[in-house]
Write a protein that holds these residues in place. Structure first.
Motif, PDB file in Angstrom:
ATOM      1  N   ALA A 730      40.050  56.797  47.585  1.00  0.00           N
ATOM      2  CA  ALA A 730      40.609  55.510  47.146  1.00  0.00           C
ATOM      3  C   ALA A 730      39.797  54.320  47.644  1.00  0.00           C
ATOM      4  O   ALA A 730      39.326  54.303  48.784  1.00  0.00           O
ATOM      5  CB  ALA A 730      42.044  55.388  47.633  1.00  0.00           C
ATOM      6  N   ARG A 731      39.642  53.314  46.784  1.00  0.00           N
ATOM      7  CA  ARG A 731      38.997  52.066  47.198  1.00  0.00           C
ATOM      8  C   ARG A 731      40.041  50.974  47.381  1.00  0.00           C
ATOM      9  O   ARG A 731      41.106  51.022  46.771  1.00  0.00           O
ATOM     10  CB  ARG A 731      38.026  51.578  46.103  1.00  0.00           C
ATOM     11  CG  ARG A 731      36.796  52.414  45.975  1.00  0.00           C
ATOM     12  CD  ARG A 731      35.931  51.962  44.807  1.00  0.00           C
ATOM     13  NE  ARG A 731      34.951  52.989  44.538  1.00  0.00           N
ATOM     14  CZ  ARG A 731      33.817  53.126  45.242  1.00  0.00           C
ATOM     15  NH1 ARG A 731      33.523  52.275  46.194  1.00  0.00           N
ATOM     16  NH2 ARG A 731      32.997  54.115  44.968  1.00  0.00           N
ATOM     17  N   PRO A 732      39.688  49.951  48.181  1.00  0.00           N
ATOM     18  CA  PRO A 732      40.588  48.808  48.313  1.00  0.00           C
ATOM     19  C   PRO A 732      40.865  48.174  46.950  1.00  0.00           C
ATOM     20  O   PRO A 732      39.982  48.137  46.089  1.00  0.00           O
ATOM     21  CB  PRO A 732      39.804  47.838  49.198  1.00  0.00           C
ATOM     22  CG  PRO A 732      38.851  48.698  49.943  1.00  0.00           C
ATOM     23  CD  PRO A 732      38.496  49.817  49.016  1.00  0.00           C
ATOM     24  N   LEU A 733      42.094  47.687  46.755  1.00  0.00           N
ATOM     25  CA  LEU A 733      42.496  47.236  45.427  1.00  0.00           C
ATOM     26  C   LEU A 733      43.405  46.008  45.461  1.00  0.00           C
ATOM     27  O   LEU A 733      43.569  45.327  44.456  1.00  0.00           O
ATOM     28  CB  LEU A 733      43.260  48.394  44.770  1.00  0.00           C
ATOM     29  CG  LEU A 733      43.425  48.389  43.281  1.00  0.00           C
ATOM     30  CD1 LEU A 733      42.058  48.438  42.632  1.00  0.00           C
ATOM     31  CD2 LEU A 733      44.241  49.596  42.840  1.00  0.00           C
ATOM     32  N   GLY A 734      43.978  45.716  46.619  1.00  0.00           N
ATOM     33  CA  GLY A 734      45.070  44.745  46.683  1.00  0.00           C
ATOM     34  C   GLY A 734      44.729  43.335  46.243  1.00  0.00           C
ATOM     35  O   GLY A 734      45.556  42.647  45.668  1.00  0.00           O
ATOM     36  N   GLU A 735      43.525  42.887  46.522  1.00  0.00           N
ATOM     37  CA  GLU A 735      43.199  41.490  46.234  1.00  0.00           C
ATOM     38  C   GLU A 735      42.510  41.314  44.896  1.00  0.00           C
ATOM     39  O   GLU A 735      42.395  40.199  44.395  1.00  0.00           O
ATOM     40  CB  GLU A 735      42.223  40.956  47.294  1.00  0.00           C
ATOM     41  CG  GLU A 735      42.704  41.048  48.698  1.00  0.00           C
ATOM     42  CD  GLU A 735      41.533  41.022  49.666  1.00  0.00           C
ATOM     43  OE1 GLU A 735      41.290  39.964  50.243  1.00  0.00           O
ATOM     44  OE2 GLU A 735      40.852  42.048  49.835  1.00  0.00           O
ATOM     45  N   HIS A 736      42.031  42.384  44.330  1.00  0.00           N
ATOM     46  CA  HIS A 736      40.957  42.270  43.351  1.00  0.00           C
ATOM     47  C   HIS A 736      41.362  41.707  41.995  1.00  0.00           C
ATOM     48  O   HIS A 736      40.521  41.192  41.269  1.00  0.00           O
ATOM     49  CB  HIS A 736      40.246  43.612  43.240  1.00  0.00           C
ATOM     50  CG  HIS A 736      39.721  44.072  44.583  1.00  0.00           C
ATOM     51  ND1 HIS A 736      40.560  44.564  45.565  1.00  0.00           N
ATOM     52  CD2 HIS A 736      38.490  44.032  45.111  1.00  0.00           C
ATOM     53  CE1 HIS A 736      39.847  44.833  46.654  1.00  0.00           C
ATOM     54  NE2 HIS A 736      38.593  44.517  46.403  1.00  0.00           N
ATOM     55  N   GLY A 737      42.658  41.803  41.676  1.00  0.00           N
ATOM     56  CA  GLY A 737      43.114  41.240  40.406  1.00  0.00           C
ATOM     57  C   GLY A 737      42.825  39.750  40.259  1.00  0.00           C
ATOM     58  O   GLY A 737      42.671  39.240  39.151  1.00  0.00           O
ATOM     59  N   VAL A 738      42.745  39.028  41.383  1.00  0.00           N
ATOM     60  CA  VAL A 738      42.541  37.573  41.300  1.00  0.00           C
ATOM     61  C   VAL A 738      41.071  37.187  41.140  1.00  0.00           C
ATOM     62  O   VAL A 738      40.770  36.071  40.761  1.00  0.00           O
ATOM     63  CB  VAL A 738      43.046  36.809  42.560  1.00  0.00           C
ATOM     64  CG1 VAL A 738      44.526  37.017  42.787  1.00  0.00           C
ATOM     65  CG2 VAL A 738      42.259  37.168  43.799  1.00  0.00           C
ATOM     66  N   LEU A 739      40.159  38.101  41.460  1.00  0.00           N
ATOM     67  CA  LEU A 739      38.811  37.647  41.805  1.00  0.00           C
ATOM     68  C   LEU A 739      38.039  36.959  40.679  1.00  0.00           C
ATOM     69  O   LEU A 739      37.481  35.897  40.865  1.00  0.00           O
ATOM     70  CB  LEU A 739      37.989  38.814  42.382  1.00  0.00           C
ATOM     71  CG  LEU A 739      38.495  39.362  43.718  1.00  0.00           C
ATOM     72  CD1 LEU A 739      37.618  40.490  44.208  1.00  0.00           C
ATOM     73  CD2 LEU A 739      38.583  38.260  44.758  1.00  0.00           C
ATOM     74  N   ALA A 740      37.979  37.585  39.500  1.00  0.00           N
ATOM     75  CA  ALA A 740      37.126  37.029  38.437  1.00  0.00           C
ATOM     76  C   ALA A 740      37.924  36.506  37.262  1.00  0.00           C
ATOM     77  O   ALA A 740      37.352  36.013  36.295  1.00  0.00           O
ATOM     78  CB  ALA A 740      36.130  38.093  37.966  1.00  0.00           C
ATOM     79  N   ILE A 741      39.241  36.583  37.340  1.00  0.00           N
ATOM     80  CA  ILE A 741      40.038  36.254  36.162  1.00  0.00           C
ATOM     81  C   ILE A 741      39.963  34.754  35.842  1.00  0.00           C
ATOM     82  O   ILE A 741      39.943  34.353  34.674  1.00  0.00           O
ATOM     83  CB  ILE A 741      41.496  36.759  36.339  1.00  0.00           C
ATOM     84  CG1 ILE A 741      42.189  36.907  34.990  1.00  0.00           C
ATOM     85  CG2 ILE A 741      42.295  35.893  37.278  1.00  0.00           C
ATOM     86  CD1 ILE A 741      41.816  38.126  34.212  1.00  0.00           C
ATOM     87  N   GLY A 742      39.879  33.932  36.883  1.00  0.00           N
ATOM     88  CA  GLY A 742      39.743  32.492  36.663  1.00  0.00           C
ATOM     89  C   GLY A 742      38.409  32.172  36.003  1.00  0.00           C
ATOM     90  O   GLY A 742      38.322  31.314  35.111  1.00  0.00           O
TER      91      GLY A 742
END
Ligand code: FES
Ligand code: FES
Lengths: 780, 157
Positions: A730-742
């Motif tokens: 498993a890779r870290p996933l918790g923050e990543h939804g925010v990163l490039a969407i803006g």
């Protein structure tokens, strides 16, 4: 059936839908007293006098504290922040005094009676003003500050708290030789974490000298260490307890109210005292997320191969440094985005201003950084007439490449961005960035952006796990990671259940963390708990299995190597009918004759981050984190050419998750992250007036997404390239939804509105202004 | 008219029970509910200003932000808090749809969703209008709207 890869319900779900889930402010010791802070009404001023007399006389008031009573400086990296402003105030809302009273109403009334006489100083209200020649100094004694956690290089007689640099290759030569160059300047305001649960802390000093802290911190062990350091206590004396947390997003990873709560309790002889932020204080007085201005220059060949990059990042860190130096290094280390650029020079500056001080914000600087680099990538694609997904795919980092800080990349530590991009094409039926006309007013466009992120941690970050067995063979799991909504407790329980081959219901995990009982976990940040806690849990599980086997081997008169386990039993591999239940061994084995051996079985496990190092001051060389998570995101908008309003039709993410442990929870994390990232990009902004007054201190002035404003449709997919050293890959996933969407939103709107949009938030007014400026330039 | 200065003893009807409380005239319902005497901490303070809805309870079956109501105003009214939901379909729907992460906004959203599902009319427009009163920082809102819609359409059919 395997519990890994299964959408299990989070452990605390039943409590959360019945009002039975308890958060810090839900349980109070009866008779707890209240502390209330007096916030500064000036952004930059000398404190001439504080009159506390009328406050002292309010019935019920037990103590009043000001900066003169507290001669310490605090700070995670640079010790620059007095818990209560001393001699001067550096931001509007900064705590100037603290009132302790029997009840909250009296404390508030008294706080309102405290008169502070200020001599206003010139306010440093922007990065430009901070860097101007002859700028007023926010920290006159900057050169005397202690650097508690190197590296950090505060610059004397300046407003620069720190600077991080990365140099690789020969940027000047390659820059000149490159056929194509683009230059983008982005500007992002400070934003707030806006966790729904405001920060709160309670302190009590017991007669035996122990200090009890209850707070909604992401970093209980840091609270323990720092309080011990600031107040000359033994860390073991300090017990920090953290129940469920109502959202955190990095904003609860710094030690803030805990210090005030301790001071308040100490001032009243150790009585239990609580300090709870109002929403207004939570926004203006407690730390927010940084602002960023950046100049990104990219040089490429005509066929779109990135050759060189020149970048300068200026962070508006506000009045105190907090974790800014570490964020600056995270930005520097990942400054290229997930692309191969062999020649680069990046400078990242931490700029003090008279704004609210800042701390980690979901993504640890990667969200604003990604915005900058991904806007530049889209400009490059437009200049070259290359499909923007194609451009990103062509330049994606691959195993064998090195990062900007020259860390070696492998398939395991990098993941597979081209594969994710490929999935994205199908997921959104990608047709290129060209807008599609809907009618004479409306136009639809899709923007894409990619990201990478590593989890910056200190090179000696640790984690642990303790598993004890109950008489029935079920287990209790104790870990130091807190639960703020990312399902970190449930994930840890899943990993344990899987390894012990027992149902998830047979794992009991405490919602609370107690530093006195639970093994230390560095901090619940950086989406690292699956990796760090998970490894510790595996280690503990294996320890327990070893103990089960050893005891069973004695009883069954065989070698431990002859034994296997499953269904809460140990059995002889070649004759499973010779078996023992976990429950027969859990509290020691009792022979028929009544004599017994063993004792309670308990597994212990630990984990320490390895192979990381601090970045070199000159070149930035070093290894910043254990692995990277890569992904690509897309946004489709429908834009109204007349009003510049827009609807977000689709938001999509494809992330290399390594291995998805809990699919439903993972999709939820990513969807929630996208919603947050789109809120930040489309509407969130902290406004200061000309005097530096914080204007966005309520949810009616700091506007968050509400139902109906979210994208009409979310699409989430994962590719799974295992991170070999992580539990189940498993890779870290918790923050990543925010990163490039803006950035994807800005890219979509830039093509719809036919104007580069490089400033957040993307309000209709901002688009209108950008178009007007463009029109103006075009006609002159 | 009854004078309202100093502490007032009164009876509140909460989750079907008559509860004796002593409250100050300026006390909000949120404060009274969460206080030591009642200990109903399901309703949460998120802003105490009417902006976030984390404190939502039902008064006569209608969602109300308990931080915006004085306790003395609701004497004799029927008050329902999240603790009073007994196996309401909305609760399981929130679990099934993953409609919460940190859970801090959940009580408030549950109360709005539950009240809406009891209304005769809950078309999409109304659903959005009602749910806009509350804020969630963790989820994408799709999970919450899906959960509420599922319960509403279940009741319809
Ligand atoms: S606490 Fe009542 S609306 Fe926010
Ligand atoms: S679940 Fe955290 S605010 Fe809604």
């Amino acid at each position: 059936m395997s519990v890994i890869g299964t959408s299990v319900t989070r452990k605390e779900a039943p409590n959360k839908v019945t009002g039975r889930a308890r958060y810090t402010d839900d349980v109070n010791v009866p008779g707890t007293w209240h502390a209330v802070m007096v916030p500064s009404q000036q952004a930059h001023a000398r404190i001439m006098a504080i009159n506390t007399e009328s406050a002292q006389n309010v019935a019920g008031v037990k103590a009043v504290l000001t900066g003169c009573d507290v001669a310490i400086l605090t700070g995670d990296v640079i010790e620059d922040r007095p818990p209560l402003a001393h001699e001067k105030v550096r931001y509007w809302g900064e705590p100037v005094a603290l009132v302790v009273a029997h009840d909250e109403a009296s404390a508030r009334r008294a706080a309102g009676l405290i008169e502070v006489r200020y001599q206003p100083l010139k306010v440093v209200n922007s990065i430009q003003e901070a860097l101007a020649a002859n700028a007023p100094l926010i920290h006159e004694r900057i050169s005397e500050y202690q650097v508690a956690t190197p590296p950090a290089y505060p610059k004397r007689a300046s407003n620069l708290a720190d600077e991080a640099n990365v140099v690789k290759g020969d940027v000047d030569m390659v820059w000149e030789q490159s056929a194509i160059r683009v230059q983008v300047r982005v500007k992002l305001p400070q934003v707030d974490h806006a966790a729904m649960e405001p920060r709160v802390a309670k302190a009590e000093i017991l007669a035996d000298g122990r200090v009890l802290i209850h707070s909604n911190t992401q970093a209980p062990y840091e609270v323990q260490k720092l309080l011990a350091k600031y107040f000359h206590l033994d860390p073991g004396q300090i017990i920090v307890q953290v129940p469920l947390i109502g959202g955190a997003f990095g904003g609860k990873a710094t030690v803030h109210l805990e210090i005030l709560a301790y001071l308040a309790s100490k001032a009243v002889g150790g009585h239990a005292v609580k300090i709870a932020n109002t929403r207004e204080a939570d926004l203006a007085s407690s730390p927010v997320g940084m602002g960023l201005e950046a100049d990104i220059g990219l040089a490429a060949t005509k066929d779109g191969r990135l050759m060189a990059a020149k970048m300068r990042y200026f962070m508006d860190i506000g009045a105190y440094a907090d974790s800014a130096p570490r964020i600056a290094r995270a930005i520097a280390a990942q400054c290229t985005g997930p692309y191969k650029i062999e020649h680069l020079h990046a400078d990242v500056y931490c700029v003090y201003t008279n704004h609210t001080y800042t701390t980690a914000f979901r993504g640890f600087g990667h969200m604003p950084m990604t915005f900058a680099i991904e806007r530049a990538m889209d400009e490059l694609a437009r200049t070259l007439h290359i499909d923007p997904l194609e451009l990103r795919e062509r330049n994606a980092l691959a195993p064998g490449d090195t990062t900007p800080t020259q860390a070696r990349l492998t398939r395991s530590n990098l993941g597979d961005l081209p594969l994710a991009i490929d999935h994205m094409r199908t997921l959104i039926h990608w047709n290129g960035p060209t807008p599609r006309v809907v009618d004479d007013r409306h136009i639809r466009a899709t923007g894409v952006a990619a990201f990478w992120k590593t989890s910056s941690s200190p090179p000696n970050a640790i984690s642990g796990a303790i598993v004890t067995m109950n008489g029935d063979g079920s287990v209790n799991l104790s870990i130091g990671a807190v639960e703020f909504g990312a399902a970190s407790k449930t994930t840890a329980a899943q990993i344990l259940a899987e390894q012990l081959r027992i149902p998830l219901e047979r794992v009991f995990i405490r919602e609370e963390v107690n530093t006195h009982v639970d093994p230390e976990h560095w901090k619940t940040v950086a989406s690292l708990s699956t990796y760090m806690v998970g490894r510790a849990v595996l280690d503990a599980a294996n320890d327990l299995i070893r103990q089960l086997k050893d005891l069973a081997a004695t009883v069954l008169r065989c070698s431990a190597d002859d034994l296997d386990y499953g269904n809460e039993k140990l059995f002889v591999r070649d004759d499973p009918s010779i078996q023992l239940k976990f429950s027969d061994l859990a509290l020691g084995y009792k022979y028929q004759e009544g004599d017994s051996i063993g004792g309670q079985l308990m597994g212990r496990g630990h984990f320490m981050i390895r192979h990381l190092n601090l970045l070199d001051q000159e070149t930035g060389q070093g290894r910043p984190g254990p692995a990277w998570t890569v992904g690509v995101q897309a946004v489709e908008v429908e834009y109204d050419r007349m009003t510049h309003q827009y609807q977000i039709l689709t938001a999509a993410s494809v992330i290399d998750a390594g291995r998805v442990i809990n699919p439903a929870a993972a999709v939820g994390q990513v969807m929630g992250g996208m919603n947050m990232g789109l809120g930040v990009a489309s509407r969130e902004v902290i406004h200061y007036d000309a005097q530096g007054q914080f204007l966005s201190n309520q949810f009616r002035t700091y506007r968050l997404m509400r139902v109906g404003e979210q994208p009409q449709e979310y699409r989430v997919e994962f590719v799974e390239t295992p991170q070999v050293d992580s539990p189940f890959g498993a890779r870290p996933l918790g923050e990543h939804g925010v990163l490039a969407i803006g950035a994807a939103l800005a890219n979509a709107l830039s093509s719809a509105a036919e104007v580069p949009l490089n400033t957040l938030p993307l309000t209709p007014e901002a688009i209108w202004q950008a178009r007007r400026r463009r029109l103006h330039y075009d006609t002159v | 008219m009854r004078s309202l200065t100093g502490p007032q003893a009164m009876t509140l009807t909460i989750n079907g029970d008559a509860r004796q409380v002593v409250v100050y005239p300026g006390e909000t319902l949120l404060y009274t509910l969460r206080g030591d005497a009642l200990g109903l901490t399901g309703a949460k303070p998120g802003c105490e200003n009417g902006d976030c809805g984390a404190c939502t309870v039902l008064i006569e079956q209608m969602p109300v932000k308990s931080c915006m109501v004085l306790t003395v105003e609701v004497e004799g009214s029927d008050i329902t808090t999240v603790e009073g939901l007994q196996h309401a379909p909305i609760q399981q729907a929130f679990i099934d749809h993953g409609a919460f992460q940190c859970g801090y906004c959940t009580s408030g959203f549950l109360m709005v969703g539950h009240a809406l599902s009891q209304q005769p009319d809950h078309d999409q427009g109304r659903l959005v209008e009602w749910l806009r009163s509350n804020i969630c920082r963790c989820t994408s809102y799709q999970e919450i709207t899906d959960a509420v819609r599922a319960v509403c359409s279940e009741i319809e059919s």
